[in-house]
Design a protein around this motif. Structure first.
Motif, PDB file in Angstrom:
ATOM      1  N   GLY A  99       0.782  -1.226   0.000  1.00  0.00           N
ATOM      2  CA  GLY A  99       0.000   0.000   0.000  1.00  0.00           C
ATOM      3  C   GLY A  99       0.812   1.272   0.000  1.00  0.00           C
ATOM      4  O   GLY A  99       0.365   2.291  -0.530  1.00  0.00           O
ATOM      5  N   ALA A 100       2.002   1.238   0.613  1.00  0.00           N
ATOM      6  CA  ALA A 100       2.785   2.470   0.741  1.00  0.00           C
ATOM      7  C   ALA A 100       4.023   2.466  -0.142  1.00  0.00           C
ATOM      8  O   ALA A 100       4.127   3.246  -1.100  1.00  0.00           O
ATOM      9  CB  ALA A 100       3.181   2.684   2.204  1.00  0.00           C
ATOM     10  N   ILE A 101       4.957   1.571   0.118  1.00  0.00           N
ATOM     11  CA  ILE A 101       6.265   1.615  -0.543  1.00  0.00           C
ATOM     12  C   ILE A 101       6.154   1.309  -2.044  1.00  0.00           C
ATOM     13  O   ILE A 101       6.562   2.109  -2.895  1.00  0.00           O
ATOM     14  CB  ILE A 101       7.247   0.639   0.139  1.00  0.00           C
ATOM     15  CG1 ILE A 101       7.444   1.041   1.609  1.00  0.00           C
ATOM     16  CG2 ILE A 101       8.573   0.612  -0.605  1.00  0.00           C
ATOM     17  CD1 ILE A 101       8.305   0.068   2.403  1.00  0.00           C
ATOM     18  N   VAL A 102       5.603   0.134  -2.372  1.00  0.00           N
ATOM     19  CA  VAL A 102       5.547  -0.285  -3.785  1.00  0.00           C
ATOM     20  C   VAL A 102       4.642   0.628  -4.593  1.00  0.00           C
ATOM     21  O   VAL A 102       4.969   1.021  -5.727  1.00  0.00           O
ATOM     22  CB  VAL A 102       5.078  -1.755  -3.891  1.00  0.00           C
ATOM     23  CG1 VAL A 102       4.886  -2.147  -5.360  1.00  0.00           C
ATOM     24  CG2 VAL A 102       6.110  -2.668  -3.235  1.00  0.00           C
ATOM     25  N   THR A 103       3.495   1.013  -4.007  1.00  0.00           N
ATOM     26  CA  THR A 103       2.584   1.917  -4.722  1.00  0.00           C
ATOM     27  C   THR A 103       3.261   3.247  -5.006  1.00  0.00           C
ATOM     28  O   THR A 103       3.120   3.813  -6.100  1.00  0.00           O
ATOM     29  CB  THR A 103       1.305   2.139  -3.900  1.00  0.00           C
ATOM     30  OG1 THR A 103       0.624   0.890  -3.734  1.00  0.00           O
ATOM     31  CG2 THR A 103       0.382   3.124  -4.603  1.00  0.00           C
ATOM     32  N   ALA A 104       4.017   3.776  -4.045  1.00  0.00           N
ATOM     33  CA  ALA A 104       4.725   5.045  -4.248  1.00  0.00           C
ATOM     34  C   ALA A 104       5.768   4.919  -5.359  1.00  0.00           C
ATOM     35  O   ALA A 104       5.918   5.820  -6.203  1.00  0.00           O
ATOM     36  CB  ALA A 104       5.385   5.484  -2.947  1.00  0.00           C
ATOM     37  N   ILE A 105       6.502   3.797  -5.380  1.00  0.00           N
ATOM     38  CA  ILE A 105       7.523   3.586  -6.419  1.00  0.00           C
ATOM     39  C   ILE A 105       6.887   3.506  -7.802  1.00  0.00           C
ATOM     40  O   ILE A 105       7.323   4.154  -8.756  1.00  0.00           O
ATOM     41  CB  ILE A 105       8.343   2.308  -6.120  1.00  0.00           C
ATOM     42  CG1 ILE A 105       9.174   2.510  -4.845  1.00  0.00           C
ATOM     43  CG2 ILE A 105       9.252   1.967  -7.303  1.00  0.00           C
ATOM     44  CD1 ILE A 105       9.891   1.243  -4.391  1.00  0.00           C
TER      45      ILE A 105
END
Length: 434
Positions: A99-105
């Motif tokens: 939800g946070a790291i991969v989505t932001a990348i």
């Protein structure tokens, strides 16, 4: 928001696509015709051609990479619920990683692909995708334990394999991303909880072979796209040449070959267009060279042709760019004065007549021993009068000029159904110039 930005990207990429094709089509020094038909590679082309092609290629295919990134972002968020369903203990790491790291990348890469970037940046984006997806799968699989580790890891390889098909980057960068994914996969297998190592290795080999196959397909696709680009440019150049030839043919068909003035058919079409567009104060002059037959018989056809040419040139020199002159037939000319009152049209007619009277026809140093004159009939269009009728009245005025002494301008009377009063007796005679 994503939909609006995607629409903007379509517009931007379409503009870049058209500009690249326009440059490639028009710059024959940078991209000569022989390179379009030769079996060349983009790697062997000069830097200028590569830059134009890169812009074209990005514009044509960047939407695919962005669509893949957008789909993976949505799918990755949906998998948070799937992780929690399979193992409730995964909810927190899934929220943080997916939800946070991969989505932001992935979102950052989606924004990056909204503009044309250099080869290195585009290629590095697929390497980032490869590392992010496989690492994400391995970490979440490791947190889920043996039942989920291999499934997640294989799913990560499959996702990277699909990315290879959608990211339009150079072959060397594609192979770098494939190699990185395979190395990460092997490392994950070595340190992760694997129930059946042999099956895991066989499954990994299957997905790795698929990625290599997709990478080979990408190499063939790159060659195909370069050939398609050359074919497109060649087609556009052929169309431009054909349009230019057609334009020259249309121009040649509309001009009188002797004088370069409009021919009768083209003049009729232009006159009709002017009148249909609601032009006001349109005047018509009909001009005829006086005693042309005797001049032609005495001095020969060559002198007669030279006389017609010089008269046509003299008429054109006394007109504005909005006026028309055409060779109506033989030694007769028709002039259309756009936006000219009666006094203005008469002044133009007289200026033409006096200029022609000063001409000296013949070979240099051997002019003919007579003056060339013209008779002119002038008619103003009234109301919705059709051009043919106005020209007919100008023609009648021309014959009146011929009968009353030649070398003069006669104004045609206003038609009986016109809105202006008929000329007073003697007015036509006063307008005739001896």
């Amino acid at each position: 928001m994503l939909t609006l930005e995607r629409t903007d990207h379509r517009t931007r990429s379409q503009r870049v696509y058209n500009e690249a094709l326009k440059v490639a089509m028009s710059d024959r020094v940078m991209l000569p015709d022989h390179l379009l038909t030769s079996d060349s590679r983009i790697q062997d082309m000069p830097r200028g051609i590569r830059a134009v092609y890169d812009s074209y290629y990005w514009a044509a295919h960047s939407l695919k990479a962005r669509a893949w990134l957008q789909a993976v972002i949505v799918f990755n968020i949906m998998l948070i619920g799937f992780d929690a369903f399979l193992d409730p203990s995964l909810i927190l790491p899934s929220l943080v990683i997916r939800g946070a790291i991969v989505t932001a990348i992935l979102l950052a890469l989606w924004i990056l692909w909204g503009r044309e970037r250099g080869h290195a940046i585009q290629g590095a984006s697929l390497i980032v995708v490869s590392a992010t997806i496989v690492t994400e799968a391995g970490i979440l699989g490791f947190a889920g334990g043996e039942p989920l580790f291999e499934r997640y890891l294989n799913g990560g390889l499959f996702t990277v394999a699909t990315a290879i098909l959608f990211f339009p980057i150079a072959f060397v960068w594609t192979m770098a991303a494939v190699t990185l994914a395979m190395v990460l996969y092997v490392v994950m297998l070595a340190i992760g909880p694997v129930t059946e190592p042999l099956i895991a290795v066989f499954t990994g080999c299957f997905y790795c072979s698929a990625m290599v196959t997709f990478a080979s397909t990408r190499k063939a696709a790159l060659r195909s796209h370069w050939k398609s680009f050359k074919s497109k440019v060649r087609e556009l150049r052929d169309q431009e040449t054909l349009e230019q030839l057609n334009s020259e043919l249309r121009l040649a068909a509309s001009l009188d070959p002797l004088t370069g003035a409009l021919n009768r058919r083209a003049a009729q079409e232009e006159t009709t267009r002017i009148c249909e567009n609601g032009a006001e104060d349109v005047a018509f002059l009909m001009l005829d060279i006086d005693d042309f037959k005797s001049l032609n018989d005495r001095y020969g056809h060559a002198t007669g042709d030279d006389c017609i040419r010089q008269v046509a040139q003299c008429i054109a020199e006394n007109l504005r760019s909005c006026d028309l002159v055409s060779r109506y037939g033989g030694e007769e000319f028709c002039v259309v004065l756009n936006g000219a009152t009666k006094d203005c049209a008469f002044a133009v007619a007289e200026r033409i007549r006096e200029s022609i009277e000063r001409l000296r026809i013949g070979e240099p140093g051997r002019p003919i021993d007579r003056t060339v004159t013209v008779s002119i009939g002038l008619a103003l269009r009234h109301g919705d009068e059709i051009p043919e009728k106005t020209i007919g009245r100008a023609d009648e005025a021309l014959y009146t000029a011929k009968r009353t002494g030649k070398n003069r301008t006669v104004i045609a009377p206003v038609p009986s159904d016109g809105t202006n009063p008929s000329p007073r007796p003697g007015e036509q005679h006063r307008r005739a110039v001896a």
